[in-house]
Design a protein around this motif. Structure first.
Motif, PDB file in Angstrom:
ATOM      1  N   LEU B 322      -4.576   6.848  -3.238  1.00 54.27           N
ATOM      2  CA  LEU B 322      -5.304   6.003  -3.613  1.00 54.27           C
ATOM      3  C   LEU B 322      -4.447   4.130  -3.387  1.00 54.27           C
ATOM      4  CD1 LEU B 322      -5.567   6.363  -7.305  1.00 54.27           C
ATOM      5  CD2 LEU B 322      -7.212   5.640  -6.067  1.00 54.27           C
ATOM      6  N   ASN B 323      -3.637   4.904  -2.985  1.00 50.48           N
ATOM      7  CA  ASN B 323      -2.549   3.224  -2.354  1.00 50.48           C
ATOM      8  C   ASN B 323      -3.312   3.010  -1.592  1.00 50.48           C
ATOM      9  OD1 ASN B 323      -0.030   1.762  -2.697  1.00 50.48           O
ATOM     10  ND2 ASN B 323       0.666   3.534  -2.223  1.00 50.48           N
ATOM     11  N   VAL B 325      -5.868   3.469   0.092  1.00 48.99           N
ATOM     12  CA  VAL B 325      -6.797   2.613   0.344  1.00 48.99           C
ATOM     13  C   VAL B 325      -6.913   1.435  -0.413  1.00 48.99           C
ATOM     14  CG1 VAL B 325      -9.316   2.652  -0.996  1.00 48.99           C
ATOM     15  CG2 VAL B 325      -8.530   4.636  -0.627  1.00 48.99           C
ATOM     16  N   ALA B 326      -6.131   0.442  -1.196  1.00 52.14           N
ATOM     17  CA  ALA B 326      -5.929  -0.278  -1.921  1.00 52.14           C
ATOM     18  C   ALA B 326      -5.347  -1.342  -1.167  1.00 52.14           C
ATOM     19  CB  ALA B 326      -5.159   0.124  -3.444  1.00 52.14           C
ATOM     20  N   LEU B 327      -4.203  -0.970  -0.257  1.00 45.15           N
ATOM     21  CA  LEU B 327      -3.560  -0.896   0.201  1.00 45.15           C
ATOM     22  C   LEU B 327      -4.393  -1.652   1.926  1.00 45.15           C
ATOM     23  CD1 LEU B 327      -0.112   0.191   0.675  1.00 45.15           C
ATOM     24  CD2 LEU B 327      -0.750  -2.289  -0.317  1.00 45.15           C
ATOM     25  N   LEU B 329      -7.955  -1.303   2.003  1.00 47.65           N
ATOM     26  CA  LEU B 329      -8.322  -3.252   1.552  1.00 47.65           C
ATOM     27  C   LEU B 329      -8.319  -4.210   1.515  1.00 47.65           C
ATOM     28  CD1 LEU B 329     -11.528  -2.324   0.284  1.00 47.65           C
ATOM     29  CD2 LEU B 329     -10.462  -2.455  -2.309  1.00 47.65           C
ATOM     30  N   LEU B 417     -14.476   3.225   2.712  1.00 46.14           N
ATOM     31  CA  LEU B 417     -14.390   1.604   2.130  1.00 46.14           C
ATOM     32  C   LEU B 417     -14.367   0.331   2.602  1.00 46.14           C
ATOM     33  CD1 LEU B 417     -15.975   1.701  -1.419  1.00 46.14           C
ATOM     34  CD2 LEU B 417     -13.447   1.513  -1.590  1.00 46.14           C
TER      35      LEU B 417
END
Lengths: 419, 434
Positions: B322-323, B325-327, B329, B417
């Motif tokens: 999750l981490n 993906v956020a970074l 992004l 994503l």
């Protein structure tokens, strides 16, 4: 500072925000449950055995076959052990708490309870399933048990056990406080009779002469039964017995070495056993090894999750500060103070983590329910939730501090530059 | 093109070394933790008899009364009673069948320098050797007559022979066990499938091995007892012949689907006849024929703690992803300007997407390398535990490949994503705003 514009601003990073919220939620849920499990396991590991553990050594002796007069030989061993310089007490016993094995048996406080138990073939009030220990002379001193009522065994109380015998020849017993309470809730246990083993069917009881504060089982089971024990003044004479040795803690190594040499010489036919003689601390450590591993792993996972989450928050905040440098400059140019900028970033983080925490609480309860089903865990006490929430909020504020300070340091003149 | 993208990715990662390092570290720790626990689960639930397990079956009968007051002990129906085991044995419905139980005996070595020691072994009927494919180094199994006649003979393992006699050519020698003399008639090479699928649930499954095998009838005649779980619900709990005491294990080899179906029917009929006779209270449908792996599954041989550790590791990995993906992004979206220029120069969306995916894969590869080191450390720490399965915790090639693949796949998936979002930047708008 007004909140709606902030939410509108966050809307531009909707996806990233939700990822962060989700991360905070999972972390919160796992950390709450992990903290609870750690507390429970720590409690278990520190459960008092009832023995004075410092300075106590346990020697386990197993023989290939029984000698004709094995008990006389064992009593000779105990005598010889007592003569080792530094030994304060030594006793022959058949088991100690946390050794991993035990013999237990239905025990009743009155003949009436015995009759009801035999009729119902199930638990009845006035009966319990305590662990039964047998021990020879000096057993209380050697194990370091604390009497809270009644008296210690006297010389005349001790009887000689036979190999493979049923405990029950003795006429007196000492019980643990919690068993005394279970059998005699009025609190007058000393002087009363208890019935167990062969005595149950024969209706022949043993008199309680003393009550010790604690005496734990050989194997932990259900918490309510763990501290129920009967100590019988009977010298065990089986192929496997234990010697409990008490010395000053500083003499322990020397005493153990001397005792091992002595028993080796007296019993050349003893079985090979790597755990032949060891300090009681090692007995306890071995029993709780798995719990300690699990405590370590739970703490490591919780810290790992918190670390990764803090990392994510700091990393993202860093990006956002870079991205918004121009708008920060404009805001500063039209009158926002450094404090305003700092507060803006912190409030933003507060909001994101806050949503994560709300989700996290629900997730924590769901996880707890699942753990209750899978691992017979108990219900998560509610104080873990606000504490977990506070922890995560603090973590978020801490993680966002450095980027926020950097943002606050942006001079207003940036607004006039093109990027 | 791939080489060019790789170079772009390297440059991009080098521009933000701290962030890249953190992402690699996060994925490495996540992979390390999950690989450690998956390896432990993998070795604990591995097929102990590859190639043979499909033909080995464990009949299950439930002679336990419907309403039995059960304490903390193990399930009594997991083992068979003497009459049931003998009925299955004498029916001879399989290619091979054997009834068995473990016992421990004190061995008094002939050489004076050794102390007596306790050895674990098995009382069994003779088919065990052929059914499980044990290899004889010397001698042979006992005969059918000796099986029935309680002969004082024993088959020992190679390391047992070595320990007691100092050599393996010991057929004909006599060994004193449990106070009785046994004639050694065979020596088998050490045999220790992991898990020890055929033993009682209370025995060690990941450590130790059977040091000797003796006829079941001999163990019964000499009253040697069993060291496994013995559960009774009648008045004679200490009588191993009793129809209300369970303690025996039973295995049967069935070589064809028809034989399996036939055995199922036979087992059902047997349970029905016992119910009709009033011995069983449970319905005949509780009788069941388990395959080897199915039997291990039924017994839940993986301890709860290990399952929980695996769960924790996977959650940790999930949060790490999750981490990332956020970074990613944030990282990719910041490069809108770069994307716009490349788009304006003729790159299509697919090119941008591939470029960013290569960058994610590179992060995954680096993370996987860190993860392998972390997993080796994790497995080393597992091996320090005193649990019986600990010594098995070693990385093998499939797990190594899985670790690297999982790491790359996970980070590429995490990058999909962000890469897609970056690729869909409208170049005109961005270029105008510069």
């Amino acid at each position: 500072m007004r909140v709606p514009p902030m939410i509108a601003a966050l809307g531009r990073h909707r996806l990233t925000c939700w990822l962060l919220v989700l991360q905070a939620a999972v972390t919160c849920a796992v950390v709450c449950n992990a903290a609870f499990m750690v507390t429970q396991r720590v409690q278990r590991v520190n459960e008092p055995s009832g023995l004075r553990e410092s300075g106590l050594s346990i020697m386990s002796l197993s023989l290939a076959k029984l000698h004709d007069d094995q008990l006389a030989q064992y009593l000779g061993d105990v005598d010889a052990l007592r003569r080792i310089p530094g030994v304060q007490a030594a006793a022959l016993v058949d088991g100690v708490p946390y050794l991993g094995g035990e013999s237990s048996g239905t025990t009743c406080g009155s003949l009436d309870a015995v009759r009801r138990m035999l009729a119902a073939r199930a638990d009845v009030p006035g009966c319990a399933e305590p662990v039964l220990y047998s021990g020879g002379r000096q057993v209380l001193q050697a194990l370091g048990l604390t009497l809270v009522a009644g008296r210690d065994f006297r010389d005349g109380d001790y009887v000689h056990g036979k190999a493979g015998y049923q405990m029950g020849d003795a006429s007196s017993v000492i019980v643990s406080q919690s068993l005394a309470r279970r059998l005699y809730p009025e609190g007058n246990a000393v002087g009363q009779m208890v019935y167990f083993g062969a005595g149950l069917s024969k209706g022949q009881g043993q008199r309680i002469v003393g009550v010790v504060e604690h005496l734990q089982r050989g194997i932990l089971g259900k918490a309510i039964d763990d501290d129920q024990a009967v100590l019988v003044p009977s010298e065990p004479a089986d192929a496997s017995v234990l010697f409990a040795l008490r010395s000053a803690a500083r003499d322990q190594r020397r005493v153990l070495a001397a005792a091992a040499a002595l028993l080796d010489e007296r019993h050349p036919d003893r079985l090979q056993d790597p755990n032949f003689g060891r300090p009681y601390a090692q007995v306890r450590a071995a029993y709780f090894q798995r719990d300690r591993t699990m405590i370590g792993l739970l703490i490591a996972s919780a810290l790992g999750l918190l670390f990764v989450t803090a990392l994510g928050i700091a990393g993202l905040a860093n990006f956002w500060v870079q991205q918004r440098t121009r708008s920060i400059g404009i805001r500063r140019a039209i009158g926002a103070t450094r404090g305003d900028i700092l507060r803006y970033f912190q409030a933003e983080n507060f909001l994101i983590v806050g949503v994560g925490i709300v989700l996290g609480m629900l997730l924590a309860l769901a996880l707890n329910l699942w753990l209750m089903q899978q691992y017979e865990l108990t219900r998560l006490p509610w104080p873990y939730l606000p504490v977990g929430a506070l922890l995560l909020w603090l973590l978020g504020q801490g993680a966002v501090l450095a980027p926020a300070l950097r943002a606050a340091a942006v001079p207003p003149v940036v607004a006039t530059r093109t990027i | 093109m791939f080489g060019y993208y790789l170079d772009l990715a390297r440059r991009s990662l080098q521009r933000t070394p701290v962030l890249t390092g953190l992402m690699v570290l996060a994925i490495g720790l996540g992979i390390g933790a999950s690989m450690t626990m998956l390896t432990v689960l993998h070795v604990m639930t591995d097929d102990p008899m590859p190639g043979r397990s499909a033909y080995l079956f464990r009949p299950y009968l439930n002679p336990v009364p419907l309403r039995m007051n059960r304490g903390m002990g193990p399930d009594p129906s997991i083992n068979l009673t003497w009459p049931d085991a003998m009925a299955l044995l004498h029916a001879r419905k399989g290619t091979y069948q054997a009834a068995m139980a473990g016992n421990s005996l004190v061995v008094t070595p002939v050489q004076g320098r050794l102390r007596p020691f306790t050895a674990d072994g098995r009382m069994t009927t003779r088919d065990l050797f052929a059914m499980f494919g044990l290899r004889f180094v010397a001698g042979a199994a006992w005969s059918a007559e000796q099986d029935d006649g309680a002969a004082a003979v024993v088959v020992v393992s190679r390391s047992f022979a070595q320990r007691v006699f100092g050599k393996t050519q010991v057929v004909g020698s006599v060994v004193s066990m449990g106070g009785h003399d046994f004639r050694v008639i065979g020596v088998v090479s050490d045999w220790a499938p992991r898990p020890m699928f055929y033993v009682d649930a209370s025995e060690k499954r990941y450590a130790g091995a059977d040091a000797f095998f003796m006829p079941l009838s001999t163990g019964m005649a000499l009253n040697l007892g069993t060291n496994g779980n013995q559960s009774g619900w009648g008045s004679d709990e200490n009588n191993l012949h009793s129809p209300t005491v369970t303690w025996l294990q039973f295995w049967v080899e069935l070589d064809s689907p028809a034989a399996v179906a036939g055995y199922r029917r036979f087992l059902y009929d047997y349970a029905a006849s016992q119910k009709a006779a009033g011995r069983f209270q449970q319905p005949a449908s509780t009788a069941h024929l388990y395959g080897l792996m199915g039997w291990l599954g039924k017994q839940h041989i993986v301890p709860g703690d290990v399952n929980m550790q695996a769960g924790l590791a996977l959650i940790f990995f999930g949060v790490c992803l999750l981490n990332i993906v956020a970074l990613l992004l944030a990282k990719y979206l910041r490069r809108a300007a770069e994307v716009s220029v490349r788009r304006a120069l003729g790159a299509c969306r697919r090119d941008i997407f591939v470029q960013f995916s290569v960058e994610s894969a590179l992060i995954g590869l680096l993370g996987g390398a860190v993860g392998l080191v972390a997993a080796e450390l994790g497995l080393w720490s597992v091996r320090q535990r005193p649990d019986d399965y600990a010594h098995l915790a070693r990385m093998d090639l499939p797990m190594l490949a899985l670790a690297l693949t999982a790491s790359v796949l996970a980070s590429v998936a995490a990058g999909v994503l962000p890469a897609w979002r970056a690729a869909s930047v409208a170049p005109a708008m961005r270029l105008k705003s510069q």
